[in-house]
Design a protein around this motif. Structure first.
Motif, PDB file in Angstrom:
ATOM      1  N   GLY A 117      -3.144   6.429  -4.835  1.00 58.33           N
ATOM      2  CA  GLY A 117      -3.799   6.273  -3.201  1.00 58.33           C
ATOM      3  C   GLY A 117      -5.445   6.918  -3.574  1.00 58.33           C
TER       4      GLY A 117
ATOM      5  N   GLU B  96     -11.366  -2.358  -0.282  1.00 57.07           N
ATOM      6  CA  GLU B  96     -10.356  -3.505  -1.108  1.00 57.07           C
ATOM      7  C   GLU B  96     -10.234  -4.713  -0.055  1.00 57.07           C
ATOM      8  OE1 GLU B  96      -8.302  -3.654  -4.612  1.00 57.07           O
ATOM      9  OE2 GLU B  96      -9.560  -2.300  -3.843  1.00 57.07           O
TER      10      GLU B  96
ATOM     11  N   VAL C 173      -8.065   7.329   1.213  1.00 57.24           N
ATOM     12  CA  VAL C 173      -7.482   6.251   1.066  1.00 57.24           C
ATOM     13  C   VAL C 173      -7.732   5.375   1.926  1.00 57.24           C
ATOM     14  CG1 VAL C 173      -5.107   5.679   2.077  1.00 57.24           C
ATOM     15  CG2 VAL C 173      -5.291   7.571   0.245  1.00 57.24           C
TER      16      VAL C 173
ATOM     17  N   THR D 224      -9.009   1.507   0.879  1.00 59.75           N
ATOM     18  CA  THR D 224      -8.151   0.534   1.538  1.00 59.75           C
ATOM     19  C   THR D 224      -9.159  -0.648   2.174  1.00 59.75           C
ATOM     20  OG1 THR D 224      -6.117   1.790   1.637  1.00 59.75           O
ATOM     21  CG2 THR D 224      -6.394  -0.275   2.869  1.00 59.75           C
TER      22      THR D 224
ATOM     23  N   ARG E 223      -7.021   3.575  -5.503  1.00 62.09           N
ATOM     24  CA  ARG E 223      -6.683   2.074  -5.037  1.00 62.09           C
ATOM     25  C   ARG E 223      -5.278   2.037  -4.251  1.00 62.09           C
ATOM     26  NH1 ARG E 223      -9.051  -3.013  -7.221  1.00 62.09           N
ATOM     27  NH2 ARG E 223      -9.643  -1.598  -9.116  1.00 62.09           N
ATOM     28  N   ASN E 224      -5.327   2.502  -3.003  1.00 65.65           N
ATOM     29  CA  ASN E 224      -4.248   2.546  -2.152  1.00 65.65           C
ATOM     30  C   ASN E 224      -3.546   1.374  -1.824  1.00 65.65           C
ATOM     31  OD1 ASN E 224      -2.269   4.493  -0.860  1.00 65.65           O
ATOM     32  ND2 ASN E 224      -2.931   3.237   1.232  1.00 65.65           N
ATOM     33  N   PHE E 225      -4.407   0.211  -1.858  1.00 66.89           N
ATOM     34  CA  PHE E 225      -3.996  -1.093  -1.584  1.00 66.89           C
ATOM     35  C   PHE E 225      -4.529  -2.088  -2.685  1.00 66.89           C
ATOM     36  CE2 PHE E 225      -4.829  -5.068   1.492  1.00 66.89           C
ATOM     37  CZ  PHE E 225      -3.222  -5.391   1.544  1.00 66.89           C
TER      38      PHE E 225
ATOM     39  N   SER F 141       1.017  -1.042  -0.076  1.00 65.01           N
ATOM     40  CA  SER F 141       0.086  -0.108  -0.058  1.00 65.01           C
ATOM     41  C   SER F 141       0.867   1.347  -0.069  1.00 65.01           C
ATOM     42  CB  SER F 141      -0.794   0.013   1.242  1.00 65.01           C
ATOM     43  OG  SER F 141      -0.198   0.626   2.451  1.00 65.01           O
TER      44      SER F 141
ATOM     45  N   THR G  74       1.411   0.694  -4.633  1.00 64.30           N
ATOM     46  CA  THR G  74       0.767   2.064  -4.991  1.00 64.30           C
ATOM     47  C   THR G  74       1.439   3.053  -4.073  1.00 64.30           C
ATOM     48  OG1 THR G  74      -1.491   1.191  -5.391  1.00 64.30           O
ATOM     49  CG2 THR G  74      -1.244   3.717  -4.579  1.00 64.30           C
TER      50      THR G  74
ATOM     51  N   ARG H 270      -0.480  -3.281   4.478  1.00 63.24           N
ATOM     52  CA  ARG H 270      -1.438  -2.436   4.459  1.00 63.24           C
ATOM     53  C   ARG H 270      -1.071  -1.480   5.714  1.00 63.24           C
ATOM     54  NH1 ARG H 270      -8.062  -2.988   6.506  1.00 63.24           N
ATOM     55  NH2 ARG H 270      -8.388  -0.769   6.606  1.00 63.24           N
TER      56      ARG H 270
END
Length: 377
Positions: A177, A270, A263, A267, A180-182, A11, A43, A200
């Motif tokens: 981020g 996700e 973010v 996250t 899709r930060n993770f 992440s 990311t 993460r």
């Protein structure tokens, strides 16, 4: 057939995340799992850390980050500069070129490595929305030209609250981020992935002291006879009061807060999506077994084999928006910087003490070690 079936997912997380991720990768590098790594999805800070991990140059990365100073990443612009060029100068590309190698060279090299690097970038190109990517662009070291891959890594790490976006091929890209930060979902969508281990970053929200605003106001006091400066001093006092009340002191502070919310939310979504997919796959398999058992019990003996085969074929041919033939083993390390967290504001005069950096690398290593031990127990 390759024995590499493991995907790592990294992440974003700024400087704190970069140091923790370095510890994460160092611990994995010592583990037999490393020989199974075929992909690194990253990311922002995870894109840069992932590139050095894919190159197997963690020692060079460690030397780089331990020597790194705040002004070598995002250098605050001078007071008299307009914000038209961003609040900060993006100094990181030049620093990487000077300390490691030009990012284009690193991108060319990573394209030849056994580990594929995949990075996410937020697409802010002006024009009509293309729903096929919904503001997200994904770049792979296997299929992306090295010059584009280089700018994709840099754009993914370009904090939007500080600097302007970069051109990535035909795309105007910035910090991944936002979207899709993770990037766990991309690993799930890869049909060749057999297992996922993710890092993460868990952000520590700290309330600003207002000292930067106060310091700037005091420096301007000597020029208060100039009407525009006097007005600016009044604005600074109002900003200090807002900060004392816990409100955004200024627009940049508001953007940072909004990005933190975005973010954290994308996250969590996700991870939740991955867990729901796995739960659905397990439930579907249980349902299949139950239906097959029911058919075996209920069908006439001369129809039983054909009936079971027919049911199996229906399940196998079912269409879902995710793979339904296997649940992926997933291990997530939650990287919490704790009390060792560095100041991530990139303000003028900021320092990152060496002992704090070393503590964060060690913390990332220890957090990963604890999760791996639990995974094997």
């Amino acid at each position: 057939m390759s024995d590499r079936d493991l995907a790592l997912v990294l992440s974003g997380g700024g400087m704190n995340g970069l140091l923790l991720e370095l510890g994460f990768l160092k611990r994995l590098r010592e583990d037999p799992l490393w020989e199974r790594v075929a992909w690194i999805y990253g990311t922002s800070a995870g894109a840069l850390c992932g590139m050095m991990g894919a190159l197997d140059r963690l020692d060079a990365l460690e030397e780089f980050v331990l020597d790194l100073r705040p002004e070598e990443t995002f250098r605050p612009n001078r007071l008299w500069q307009t914000p038209l060029n961003g609040l900060h100068d993006y100094a990181l590309p030049e620093t990487i070129a000077r300390r490691l190698a030009p990012v284009g060279e690193l991108a060319r090299e990573v394209g030849t490595m056994p580990i594929e690097l995949v990075v996410t970038v937020t697409d802010v190109t002006d024009g009509e929305l293309d729903e096929s990517h919904a503001y997200e662009r994904v770049y792979s070291s296997r299929t992306t030209p090295s010059d584009v891959m280089a700018t994709a890594v840099l754009a993914s790490a370009a904090i939007s609250a500080l600097v302007l976006p970069l051109r990535v091929g035909e795309v105007i890209g910035t910090d991944g981020g936002w979207v899709r930060n993770f990037p766990l979902g991309h690993a799930y969508d890869n049909p060749d992935v057999g297992e996922i281990i993710g890092f993460r970053y868990v952000s520590r929200v700290t309330r600003g002291s207002g000292e930067n605003l106060a310091r700037l106001r005091r420096r301007l006091e000597r020029f208060r006879g100039v009407p525009p400066v006097r007005a600016l001093i009044g604005d600074l006092r109002a900003a200090e009061e807002r900060q004392e009340r816990g409100e955004p002191a200024h627009l940049a502070d508001m953007i940072v807060r909004l990005m933190r919310v975005t973010v954290a939310r994308n996250t969590e979504l996700e991870v939740r999506s991955a867990n729901e997919k796995d739960a659905s796959v397990r439930e579907l398999e249980a349902l299949r077994q139950d239906v097959v058992a029911t058919v075996r019990r209920s069908a006439a003996p001369w129809r039983r084999r054909a009936a079971v085969a027919e049911v199996q074929a229906h399940f196998a041919g079912a269409r879902f928006p995710f793979r339904h033939d296997r649940a992926l083993p997933l291990t997530i390390v939650r990287g919490d910087p704790g009390e060792d967290a560095l100041d991530s504001t990139f303000r003028t005069g900021l320092e990152w003490p060496m002992e704090d950096k070393l503590a964060l690398v060690a913390r990332g290593y220890e957090q990963t070690d604890a999760v791996l031990r639990e995974r094997r127990s």
